[in-house]
Scaffold this motif. Structure first.
Motif, PDB file in Angstrom:
ATOM      1  N   LYS A 196      -0.270  -0.388  12.230  1.00 24.13           N
ATOM      2  CA  LYS A 196      -0.595   0.177  10.436  1.00 24.13           C
ATOM      3  C   LYS A 196       0.400   0.316  10.555  1.00 24.13           C
ATOM      4  O   LYS A 196       0.741   0.154   8.546  1.00 24.13           O
ATOM      5  CB  LYS A 196      -1.468   1.707  11.075  1.00 24.13           C
ATOM      6  CG  LYS A 196      -2.237   2.080  11.757  1.00 24.13           C
ATOM      7  CD  LYS A 196      -2.496   3.433  11.423  1.00 24.13           C
ATOM      8  CE  LYS A 196      -2.794   3.821   9.952  1.00 24.13           C
ATOM      9  NZ  LYS A 196      -2.964   5.383   9.768  1.00 24.13           N
ATOM     10  N   ARG A 199       1.800  -3.037   8.366  1.00 30.35           N
ATOM     11  CA  ARG A 199       0.940  -2.884   7.171  1.00 30.35           C
ATOM     12  C   ARG A 199       1.052  -2.132   5.509  1.00 30.35           C
ATOM     13  O   ARG A 199       0.468  -2.901   4.273  1.00 30.35           O
ATOM     14  CB  ARG A 199      -0.157  -2.881   7.580  1.00 30.35           C
ATOM     15  CG  ARG A 199      -1.389  -3.677   8.307  1.00 30.35           C
ATOM     16  CD  ARG A 199      -2.314  -3.436   7.855  1.00 30.35           C
ATOM     17  NE  ARG A 199      -2.951  -2.805   8.633  1.00 30.35           N
ATOM     18  CZ  ARG A 199      -3.143  -1.722  10.111  1.00 30.35           C
ATOM     19  NH1 ARG A 199      -3.327  -2.494  11.169  1.00 30.35           N
ATOM     20  NH2 ARG A 199      -4.019  -0.587  10.144  1.00 30.35           N
ATOM     21  N   ARG A 200       3.000  -1.675   6.071  1.00 32.57           N
ATOM     22  CA  ARG A 200       3.212  -0.935   4.450  1.00 32.57           C
ATOM     23  C   ARG A 200       4.419  -1.654   4.460  1.00 32.57           C
ATOM     24  O   ARG A 200       4.912  -1.111   5.621  1.00 32.57           O
ATOM     25  CB  ARG A 200       2.779   0.171   4.750  1.00 32.57           C
ATOM     26  CG  ARG A 200       1.768   0.856   4.781  1.00 32.57           C
ATOM     27  CD  ARG A 200       1.291   2.282   5.506  1.00 32.57           C
ATOM     28  NE  ARG A 200       1.891   3.081   6.175  1.00 32.57           N
ATOM     29  CZ  ARG A 200       2.481   4.443   6.398  1.00 32.57           C
ATOM     30  NH1 ARG A 200       1.993   5.560   5.687  1.00 32.57           N
ATOM     31  NH2 ARG A 200       2.320   4.247   7.657  1.00 32.57           N
TER      32      ARG A 200
END
Length: 270
Positions: A196, A199-200
């Motif tokens: 996760k 993706r940032r």
């Protein structure tokens, strides 16, 4: 398999005997843990696009961890260490989790810096590997019966260690099994968090924060039923370290969040 009293049969295999060789299963499981950690770390490097050799890093950090574990254990009995320093360092007993963690952790920091990997991203990448490697290494404690088991229990999976390095005929909590299961679950969760986070653009270091908090809580809870001596306010050494780990994870989390929010504050409209 279970014995006549309903307790699991003795699963201890302190040594594997191959011809004239006697291989300690504790060391074998530690080596297996390091190998698995190296594969996981290399996979994490690959998905992050980091050009580094995880196998060399883990090998060096593993050796540093073993030395740190032995040195920390020896320094817990300073009089014996001063009297017989070589015997305390080079015997096959007296490995401590915290000393091993410190030795391996600082070695990895140096290696990550030499590889020019940003610190927080490097720590994020290391956490799933560290969790799974620790989990597998703990099974060595189970096989050798080295005293890392828990208090007596009437639960059906209680085990005895009559021929262990620290023997007991009581049925006790097999805490290495608990740690194996919990740390594998933590490792899987940290891998998911890493996916996760990739993706940032922000949030580097948050996976490491989760590692500090989750492993600190898990180790603290396991110590409640472990036979380790209480040293301060009814807490074991490991519980004190666990509390510090959780506090460090929370403090680092708050710092990262405040740092990442700072640019937004500067460009926000009046």
């Amino acid at each position: 398999m279970y014995n006549l009293h309903g307790a699991p049969a003795n699963l201890m295999i302190p040594f594997l005997h191959i011809g004239p060789l006697s291989i300690p299963t504790y060391g074998l499981m530690v080596a297996l843990g390091l190998i698995c950690a190296a594969y996981i770390l290399q996979a994490d490097f690959d998905r992050r696009g980091v050009k580094a050799d995880a196998f060399t890093m883990i090998t060096i950090a593993g050796l540093a961890g073993i030395f740190g574990s032995k040195l920390y254990s020896a320094l817990e009995s300073p009089a014996e260490f001063i009297a017989h320093p070589l015997a305390q360092i080079f015997n096959r007993y007296g490995f401590t989790w915290f000393g091993g963690f410190l030795g391996g952790f600082f070695a990895m920091l140096i290696l990550g810096r030499r590889a020019k990997i940003p610190l927080l991203e490097f720590l994020d990448a290391c956490t799933p590997a560290a969790s799974v490697g620790y989990a597998i290494g703990r099974m060595g404690c189970l096989l050798s019966g080295d005293g890392d088991y828990g208090t007596p229990t009437t639960l059906p999976w209680g085990m005895s260690f009559p021929n262990g390095v620290v023997p007991t005929t009581d049925r006790v909590h097999p805490t290495p099994v608990y740690e194996f299961l919990v740390w594998c679950a933590i490792g899987a969760f940290l891998w998911y968090l890493g996916s996760k986070a990739l993706r940032r653009p922000q949030g580097k270091g948050l996976v490491f924060c989760a590692y500090l908090i989750l492993t600190g809580i898990a180790r603290y809870l396991v110590e409640i039923i472990r036979i380790n001596p209480r040293v301060f306010l009814g807490l074991t050494n490991a519980q004190i370290v666990s509390i510090l780990s959780v506090l460090a994870g929370i403090a680092l989390f708050l710092w990262i969040k405040s740092r990442d929010a700072a640019p937004e504050k500067r460009i926000s409209p009046r």
